[in-house]
Design an enzyme around this catalytic site. Structure first.
Site, PDB file in Angstrom:
ATOM      1  N   GLY A 136       0.817  -1.214   0.000  1.00  0.00           N
ATOM      2  CA  GLY A 136       0.000   0.000   0.000  1.00  0.00           C
ATOM      3  C   GLY A 136       0.847   1.260   0.000  1.00  0.00           C
ATOM      4  N   VAL A 182      -4.958  -4.120   2.222  1.00  0.00           N
ATOM      5  CA  VAL A 182      -4.736  -4.806   3.502  1.00  0.00           C
ATOM      6  C   VAL A 182      -4.610  -6.308   3.262  1.00  0.00           C
ATOM      7  CG1 VAL A 182      -5.948  -3.024   4.793  1.00  0.00           C
ATOM      8  CG2 VAL A 182      -7.202  -5.066   4.060  1.00  0.00           C
ATOM      9  N   SER A 211       0.430  -7.308  -9.568  1.00  0.00           N
ATOM     10  CA  SER A 211       1.612  -8.162  -9.512  1.00  0.00           C
ATOM     11  C   SER A 211       2.880  -7.350  -9.711  1.00  0.00           C
ATOM     12  CB  SER A 211       1.574  -9.264 -10.572  1.00  0.00           C
ATOM     13  OG  SER A 211       2.770 -10.019 -10.499  1.00  0.00           O
ATOM     14  N   GLY A 260       5.234  -7.370  -6.784  1.00  0.00           N
ATOM     15  CA  GLY A 260       5.847  -7.230  -5.465  1.00  0.00           C
ATOM     16  C   GLY A 260       5.990  -5.773  -5.075  1.00  0.00           C
ATOM     17  N   LYS A 305      -5.409 -12.748 -11.853  1.00  0.00           N
ATOM     18  CA  LYS A 305      -4.223 -12.634 -10.986  1.00  0.00           C
ATOM     19  C   LYS A 305      -3.887 -13.993 -10.376  1.00  0.00           C
ATOM     20  CE  LYS A 305      -0.848 -11.048  -8.463  1.00  0.00           C
ATOM     21  NZ  LYS A 305      -0.809 -11.339  -7.100  1.00  0.00           N
ATOM     22  N   HIS A 363      -2.271 -16.043 -12.992  1.00  0.00           N
ATOM     23  CA  HIS A 363      -0.912 -15.502 -13.145  1.00  0.00           C
ATOM     24  C   HIS A 363       0.021 -16.160 -12.124  1.00  0.00           C
ATOM     25  CE1 HIS A 363       2.268 -12.913 -11.581  1.00  0.00           C
ATOM     26  NE2 HIS A 363       2.430 -12.448 -12.801  1.00  0.00           N
ATOM     27  N   ASN A 364      -0.423 -16.197 -10.886  1.00  0.00           N
ATOM     28  CA  ASN A 364       0.428 -16.780  -9.844  1.00  0.00           C
ATOM     29  C   ASN A 364       0.619 -18.282 -10.039  1.00  0.00           C
ATOM     30  OD1 ASN A 364       0.168 -14.169  -8.887  1.00  0.00           O
ATOM     31  ND2 ASN A 364       0.063 -14.785  -6.752  1.00  0.00           N
ATOM     32  N   GLU A 422       3.165 -18.625 -12.562  1.00  0.00           N
ATOM     33  CA  GLU A 422       4.437 -18.268 -11.907  1.00  0.00           C
ATOM     34  C   GLU A 422       5.014 -19.484 -11.171  1.00  0.00           C
ATOM     35  OE1 GLU A 422       4.101 -14.685  -9.395  1.00  0.00           O
ATOM     36  OE2 GLU A 422       5.073 -15.829  -7.801  1.00  0.00           O
ATOM     37  N   TYR A 423       4.170 -20.203 -10.453  1.00  0.00           N
ATOM     38  CA  TYR A 423       4.629 -21.416  -9.764  1.00  0.00           C
ATOM     39  C   TYR A 423       5.212 -22.409 -10.770  1.00  0.00           C
ATOM     40  CZ  TYR A 423       2.399 -20.790  -5.112  1.00  0.00           C
ATOM     41  OH  TYR A 423       2.045 -20.382  -3.858  1.00  0.00           O
ATOM     42  N   ARG A 425     -15.725 -48.563 -15.644  1.00  0.00           N
ATOM     43  CA  ARG A 425     -16.812 -47.874 -14.933  1.00  0.00           C
ATOM     44  C   ARG A 425     -18.148 -48.544 -15.226  1.00  0.00           C
ATOM     45  NH1 ARG A 425     -18.040 -43.055 -16.474  1.00  0.00           N
ATOM     46  NH2 ARG A 425     -18.704 -42.275 -14.442  1.00  0.00           N
TER      47      ARG A 425
HETATM   48  P1  NBP Z   1      -0.020  -7.431   4.574  1.00  0.00           P
HETATM   49  O1  NBP Z   1      -0.685  -8.471   3.777  1.00  0.00           O
HETATM   50  O2  NBP Z   1       1.067  -7.815   5.483  1.00  0.00           O
HETATM   51  O3  NBP Z   1      -1.143  -6.638   5.415  1.00  0.00           O
HETATM   52  C1  NBP Z   1      -0.809  -5.629   6.336  1.00  0.00           C
HETATM   53  C2  NBP Z   1      -1.804  -4.504   6.270  1.00  0.00           C
HETATM   54  O4  NBP Z   1      -3.131  -4.967   6.578  1.00  0.00           O
HETATM   55  C3  NBP Z   1      -1.485  -3.426   7.312  1.00  0.00           C
HETATM   56  O5  NBP Z   1      -1.773  -2.167   6.736  1.00  0.00           O
HETATM   57  C4  NBP Z   1      -2.454  -3.772   8.424  1.00  0.00           C
HETATM   58  O6  NBP Z   1      -2.754  -2.681   9.262  1.00  0.00           O
HETATM   59  C5  NBP Z   1      -3.666  -4.146   7.634  1.00  0.00           C
HETATM   60  N1  NBP Z   1      -4.696  -4.850   8.400  1.00  0.00           N
HETATM   61  C6  NBP Z   1      -4.704  -6.096   8.939  1.00  0.00           C
HETATM   62 BR1  NBP Z   1      -3.306  -7.254   8.920  1.00  0.00          BR
HETATM   63  N2  NBP Z   1      -5.850  -6.397   9.566  1.00  0.00           N
HETATM   64  C7  NBP Z   1      -6.628  -5.317   9.429  1.00  0.00           C
HETATM   65  C8  NBP Z   1      -7.936  -5.002   9.855  1.00  0.00           C
HETATM   66  N3  NBP Z   1      -8.671  -5.895  10.503  1.00  0.00           N
HETATM   67  N4  NBP Z   1      -8.425  -3.783   9.561  1.00  0.00           N
HETATM   68  C9  NBP Z   1      -7.681  -2.883   8.881  1.00  0.00           C
HETATM   69  N5  NBP Z   1      -6.428  -3.123   8.449  1.00  0.00           N
HETATM   70  C10 NBP Z   1      -5.901  -4.326   8.710  1.00  0.00           C
HETATM   71  O7  NBP Z   1       0.510  -6.257   3.612  1.00  0.00           O
HETATM   72  P2  NBP Z   1       1.232  -6.320   2.192  1.00  0.00           P
HETATM   73  O8  NBP Z   1       2.302  -7.346   2.146  1.00  0.00           O
HETATM   74  O9  NBP Z   1       1.554  -4.905   1.885  1.00  0.00           O
HETATM   75  O10 NBP Z   1       0.087  -6.802   1.184  1.00  0.00           O
HETATM   76  C11 NBP Z   1      -1.128  -6.110   1.021  1.00  0.00           C
HETATM   77  C12 NBP Z   1      -2.015  -6.879   0.076  1.00  0.00           C
HETATM   78  O11 NBP Z   1      -1.377  -6.956  -1.199  1.00  0.00           O
HETATM   79  C13 NBP Z   1      -2.265  -8.321   0.503  1.00  0.00           C
HETATM   80  O12 NBP Z   1      -3.578  -8.685   0.184  1.00  0.00           O
HETATM   81  C14 NBP Z   1      -1.289  -9.107  -0.328  1.00  0.00           C
HETATM   82  O13 NBP Z   1      -1.714 -10.434  -0.529  1.00  0.00           O
HETATM   83  C15 NBP Z   1      -1.283  -8.305  -1.602  1.00  0.00           C
HETATM   84  N6  NBP Z   1      -0.095  -8.445  -2.425  1.00  0.00           N
HETATM   85  C16 NBP Z   1       1.135  -8.506  -1.867  1.00  0.00           C
HETATM   86  C17 NBP Z   1       2.261  -8.619  -2.656  1.00  0.00           C
HETATM   87  C18 NBP Z   1       3.628  -8.659  -2.052  1.00  0.00           C
HETATM   88  O14 NBP Z   1       4.590  -8.848  -2.802  1.00  0.00           O
HETATM   89  N7  NBP Z   1       3.778  -8.462  -0.744  1.00  0.00           N
HETATM   90  C19 NBP Z   1       2.115  -8.656  -4.045  1.00  0.00           C
HETATM   91  C20 NBP Z   1       0.865  -8.569  -4.603  1.00  0.00           C
HETATM   92  C21 NBP Z   1      -0.228  -8.471  -3.778  1.00  0.00           C
HETATM   93  P3  NBP Z   1      -1.853  -2.405  10.592  1.00  0.00           P
HETATM   94  O15 NBP Z   1      -0.667  -1.635  10.108  1.00  0.00           O
HETATM   95  O16 NBP Z   1      -2.739  -1.609  11.444  1.00  0.00           O
HETATM   96  O17 NBP Z   1      -1.501  -3.740  11.163  1.00  0.00           O
END
Ligand code: NBP
Length: 477
Positions: free
Chosen positions: A14, A74, A128, A130, A183, A186-187, A190-191, A447
């Site tokens: 985010g 989130v 996608s 990262g 998406k 896609h993943n 990727e696997y 069968r």
């Molecule tokens: P995370 O998947 O680790 O999520 C952390 C975020 O979720 C924080 O902002 C946290 O707030 C918030 N959160 C949670 Br946990 N529970 C909550 C709730 N009940 N209410 C409100 N906020 C809540 O973060 P990320 O790795 O940045 O990934 C974000 C999304 O993007 C995920 O769905 C992930 O699958 C997807 N994604 C990730 C990647 C990657 O490479 N990492 C790639 C593509 C897509 P807090 O700060 O208050 O705890």
């Protein structure tokens, strides 16, 4: 209300997405459950562009110009529902909630339906690339109502990756869950790509007898040809990396148990539901799972089998060329299977997904980005209703050229006891598709024998049953 877009959920993804919007000249409202993250973002990166920090949901919504565009980044699952529950009551008809997390497309369909009743446009958006992609340009797969794309699309086109020809790597994929479905696949692909690369590496190591550094060089060479892709490029980087603590190749000091987050597994689960044979993707998921069964592997270590005996120098070089052919042919099969799943999902849910457009937006930004995707796009552009990528003349010809080597590699792997489930599944898929007759006829006979499930005949219409327990005459079912 001065912000054109808002991002809530400011963990790595985010935060970087918000910065990407800001760097592209948009004013971005930022919000996070824990406000410390919001302030940290503005403090650290405020100079990059226009940010409006919001502590509460109310402030956040108030900061957005209408129709509001609210991106949720989130953790997928319950957190996404919690955020929607918090924000939806504060929104007005025409506003958009854009879920950029890795949601399951069935959840996206459910959320879209519920929010539609309130007049809120829900956009399930696959992202996608990262954290780096989120900041510098991801591949973006938005679904949801078409009209939401009219106002959102131009912004996404600005922040997305661009393909080599300059085209933004984003398109309106289709209604409701279409974006998250694509998406997911896609993943899955990727696997499969990663598994095939892993098998190529293992063969070069055990059969060709090459060191990781030498294999890295081979991957670098492959990366200048038809296998040119992000995953091949980073493979060379990982293989040439030397562990500072031990001086050993990095790949030799990493525990060989692969982890997974779930999207690959979903791809296979959904494929089973849709009846689509994605055997290569399934083998990739199972290979990760098998690697993680430490106790099972430990208990099986003494089982009999050949020990790989490396080839001589000249033979090894020939073998390496063959592995490239096997890898490329298997890759064509993986993509064939993945695109089949997208076509089947599109048919099942009425999404009308343009497969050529999907391959086009995967050309940049995402993990599977590759020169190869341009050719897939060309295949679908030439014929949108292509029944299978393998029925495209170019791919069929390439597999025809590769297949002798592909088979030889599998012979060597089998003889030397190197597991190659991805290469083998891909070849089995290819041979099954081209087979004149499959043993499915025998399956139907079995069968019918044990369950009177009936069968159809090659020479007459209708369903038939043989009286197996009686005089074995045939009756019409
Ligand atoms: P995370 O998947 O680790 O999520 C952390 C975020 O979720 C924080 O902002 C946290 O707030 C918030 N959160 C949670 Br946990 N529970 C909550 C709730 N009940 N209410 C409100 N906020 C809540 O973060 P990320 O790795 O940045 O990934 C974000 C999304 O993007 C995920 O769905 C992930 O699958 C997807 N994604 C990730 C990647 C990657 O490479 N990492 C790639 C593509 C897509 P807090 O700060 O208050 O705890």
């Amino acid at each position: 209300s001065s912000a054109q877009i808002g991002v809530t959920g400011l963990a790595v993804m985010g935060r970087n997405l918000a910065r990407n919007f800001a760097r592209n000249g948009y004013t971005v409202a930022v919000h996070n459950r824990t406000a410390a993250r919001t302030h940290a973002l503005v403090e650290e990166f405020g100079h990059e562009g226009g940010f409006v920090a919001a502590e509460t949901a109310k402030e956040f919504v108030a900061a957005l110009e209408r129709p509001r565009r609210l991106v949720v980044m989130v953790k997928a699952g319950e957190p996404t529902d919690a955020v929607i529950e918090e924000f939806a009551p504060l929104l007005e008809p025409g506003d958009m909630i854009i879920d950029g997390g890795n949601a399951h497309f069935a959840d996206t369909r459910r959320r879209e339906r519920a929010l539609r009743e309130q007049g809120i446009h829900f956009v399930g958006m696959g992202v996608s690339g990262g954290e780096e992609g989120a900041l510098h340009g991801p591949s973006i797969m938005p679904g949801g109502p078409r009209e939401s794309y009219d106002s959102l699309g131009p912004m996404l086109e600005k922040i997305s990756a661009k393909a080599a020809d300059g085209t933004p790597c984003v398109t309106h994929v289709g209604p409701d869950g279409a974006g998250h479905f694509v998406k997911m696949v896609h993943n899955g692909i990727e696997y499969a790509d990663m598994q095939l690369i892993g098998e190529a590496y293992q063969l070069l190591r055990d059969v060709a007898g090459y060191s990781p550094a030498r294999i890295a060089e081979i991957f670098r060479t492959w990366n200048t040809g038809r296998l040119d892709s992000y995953l091949i490029e980073i493979t060379a980087e990982v293989l040439s990396h030397v562990d500072a603590a031990t001086g050993e190749p990095f790949v030799d000091v990493v525990v060989d148990r692969a982890e997974q987050k779930g999207t690959g597994r979903w791809t296979v689960q959904i494929a089973l539901d849709l009846g689509v044979p994605v055997s290569g993707i399934a083998e990739a998921v199972f290979a990760r799972s098998l690697s993680g069964h430490a106790a099972l592997r430990e208990a099986s270590r003494g089982l009999a089998g050949p020990k790989a005996a490396p080839l001589g120098e000249a033979e090894a070089a020939t073998f390496a060329d063959r592995v490239e052919q096997a890898l490329y042919a298997s890759k064509i099969v993986s993509y064939t299977q993945g695109f089949h799943e997208i076509a089947a999902g599109s048919e099942e849910y009425g999404w009308d997904i343009d497969l050529g457009a999907v391959s086009a937006i995967w050309r940049g930004g995402c993990i599977i980005r590759a020169a190869f995707l341009d050719r897939i796009r060309a295949a679908y552009d030439a014929r949108a209703d292509l029944p299978s990528l393998l029925s495209d003349g170019t791919f069929a010809r390439e597999i025809a050229d590769a297949q002798d080597d592909w088979r030889e590699v599998l012979v060597a792997a089998t003889r030397q006891g190197v597991p190659t489930p991805g290469f083998a599944a891909a070849l089995a898929y290819y041979d099954a598709l081209r087979a004149e007759r499959l043993p499915a006829a025998l399956t139907q006979g079995q069968r019918d024998y044990f369950g009177a499930h009936t069968y159809r005949r090659t020479d007459r219409e209708g369903s038939f049953h043989t009286l197996w327990g009686g005089d074995r005459s045939e009756v019409t079912a």
